[in-house]
Write a protein that holds these residues in place. Sequence first.
Motif, PDB file in Angstrom:
ATOM      1  N   TYR A 123     -36.900  24.658   1.121  1.00  0.00           N
ATOM      2  CA  TYR A 123     -36.982  25.924   2.080  1.00  0.00           C
ATOM      3  C   TYR A 123     -38.441  26.400   2.285  1.00  0.00           C
ATOM      4  N   THR A 124     -38.811  26.889   3.328  1.00  0.00           N
ATOM      5  CA  THR A 124     -40.130  27.565   3.749  1.00  0.00           C
ATOM      6  C   THR A 124     -39.820  28.936   3.308  1.00  0.00           C
ATOM      7  N   LEU A 125     -40.988  29.437   3.039  1.00  0.00           N
ATOM      8  CA  LEU A 125     -41.278  30.873   2.402  1.00  0.00           C
ATOM      9  C   LEU A 125     -40.763  31.740   3.417  1.00  0.00           C
ATOM     10  N   GLU A 126     -40.891  31.335   4.683  1.00  0.00           N
ATOM     11  CA  GLU A 126     -40.566  32.308   6.135  1.00  0.00           C
ATOM     12  C   GLU A 126     -39.111  32.259   5.777  1.00  0.00           C
ATOM     13  N   GLU A 127     -38.381  31.332   5.594  1.00  0.00           N
ATOM     14  CA  GLU A 127     -36.814  31.226   5.441  1.00  0.00           C
ATOM     15  C   GLU A 127     -36.303  31.871   4.439  1.00  0.00           C
ATOM     16  N   VAL A 128     -36.967  31.832   3.141  1.00  0.00           N
ATOM     17  CA  VAL A 128     -36.323  32.625   2.210  1.00  0.00           C
ATOM     18  C   VAL A 128     -36.853  34.031   2.392  1.00  0.00           C
ATOM     19  N   GLN A 129     -37.774  34.475   3.093  1.00  0.00           N
ATOM     20  CA  GLN A 129     -38.163  35.916   3.435  1.00  0.00           C
ATOM     21  C   GLN A 129     -36.777  36.687   4.058  1.00  0.00           C
ATOM     22  N   THR A 130     -36.130  35.869   4.822  1.00  0.00           N
ATOM     23  CA  THR A 130     -35.049  36.519   5.698  1.00  0.00           C
ATOM     24  C   THR A 130     -33.810  37.047   4.769  1.00  0.00           C
ATOM     25  N   HIS A 131     -33.867  36.427   3.763  1.00  0.00           N
ATOM     26  CA  HIS A 131     -32.606  36.484   2.653  1.00  0.00           C
ATOM     27  C   HIS A 131     -33.253  37.699   1.754  1.00  0.00           C
ATOM     28  N   ASN A 132     -33.043  38.910   2.303  1.00  0.00           N
ATOM     29  CA  ASN A 132     -33.855  40.097   1.630  1.00  0.00           C
ATOM     30  C   ASN A 132     -32.861  41.220   1.406  1.00  0.00           C
ATOM     31  N   MET A 133     -31.485  41.168   1.407  1.00  0.00           N
ATOM     32  CA  MET A 133     -30.734  42.297   1.545  1.00  0.00           C
ATOM     33  C   MET A 133     -29.544  41.894   0.447  1.00  0.00           C
ATOM     34  N   SER A 134     -28.878  43.087   0.098  1.00  0.00           N
ATOM     35  CA  SER A 134     -27.789  42.965  -0.972  1.00  0.00           C
ATOM     36  C   SER A 134     -26.705  42.213  -0.624  1.00  0.00           C
ATOM     37  N   LYS A 135     -26.369  41.792   0.690  1.00  0.00           N
ATOM     38  CA  LYS A 135     -25.435  41.057   1.115  1.00  0.00           C
ATOM     39  C   LYS A 135     -25.755  39.548   1.266  1.00  0.00           C
ATOM     40  N   ASP A 136     -27.241  39.516   0.907  1.00  0.00           N
ATOM     41  CA  ASP A 136     -27.701  38.197   1.315  1.00  0.00           C
ATOM     42  C   ASP A 136     -29.288  37.956   0.587  1.00  0.00           C
ATOM     43  N   ALA A 137     -29.121  37.773  -0.711  1.00  0.00           N
ATOM     44  CA  ALA A 137     -30.338  37.872  -1.394  1.00  0.00           C
ATOM     45  C   ALA A 137     -30.858  36.486  -1.962  1.00  0.00           C
ATOM     46  N   TRP A 138     -32.006  36.124  -1.670  1.00  0.00           N
ATOM     47  CA  TRP A 138     -32.629  35.001  -2.292  1.00  0.00           C
ATOM     48  C   TRP A 138     -33.858  35.336  -3.188  1.00  0.00           C
ATOM     49  N   LEU A 139     -34.272  34.490  -4.028  1.00  0.00           N
ATOM     50  CA  LEU A 139     -35.275  34.710  -4.993  1.00  0.00           C
ATOM     51  C   LEU A 139     -36.178  33.467  -5.307  1.00  0.00           C
ATOM     52  N   ILE A 140     -37.406  33.461  -5.288  1.00  0.00           N
ATOM     53  CA  ILE A 140     -38.260  32.640  -5.415  1.00  0.00           C
ATOM     54  C   ILE A 140     -38.257  32.703  -7.008  1.00  0.00           C
TER      55      ILE A 140
END
Length: 165
Positions: free
Chosen positions: A32-49
């Motif tokens: 995944y690119t950082l850009e893509e990860v950054q879109t998953h930033n909320m409680s119903k959809d949260a990703w973390l590096i």
Amino acid sequence: MGRSGKTNDSKTREDGNHTCEETPEDGGVKYYTLEEVQTHNMSKDAWLIIHEKVYDITSFLEEHPGGEEVLLEQAGGDGTESFEDVGHSTDAREMLQQYCIGELHMLVDLLADSCRSSCCHWHHVPLLHARTPAFLSTIHQGLDYPNHHSTAIAFRVWRVEEHSK
Ligand code: HEM
């Protein structure tokens, strides 16, 4: 680049204390690119590096002993420093694995300046795509040079977005 296949032979790949199951059905690691990860930033959809691996922690938010809030502050970004600052236990590190969905897409520049004029042929391949620390360690081990040449080789790793700015 035949050596790169080596890390894909096993189902579970080791990277220091962190392991990541190869989740995609084709057996490869998902990047995944950082850009893509950054879109998953909320409680119903949260990703973390954490340590260049990508975790979908959505279902873990409420279970986190340290609270949902601290995770949400980091969601969509790199939580490595915070994760390490807390001094998480071995159990916590093992828990990580079940949420791993892939790895961060990196660009790697293989620097071989100091042996460019002599035996080193790697400067012909200055830029490699989508390589991970695990892969780097594989090619580093695979370099057939005497030690004094191996130590002259350095790797520069960027996140894709940082490099393309
Ligand atoms: C998916 C990633 C994470 C997992 C699996 C995880 C897991 C855990 C676990 C199992 C504990 C209990 C103590 C221990 O066993 O070490 C814990 C505590 C804690 N975690 Fe995390 N954690 C994660 C990410 C983070 C991040 C990114 C932060 C900071 C922003 C954080 C902050 C804390 C804090 C402050 C505590 C201490 C709670 C207390 O002692 O009252 N954690 N975490």
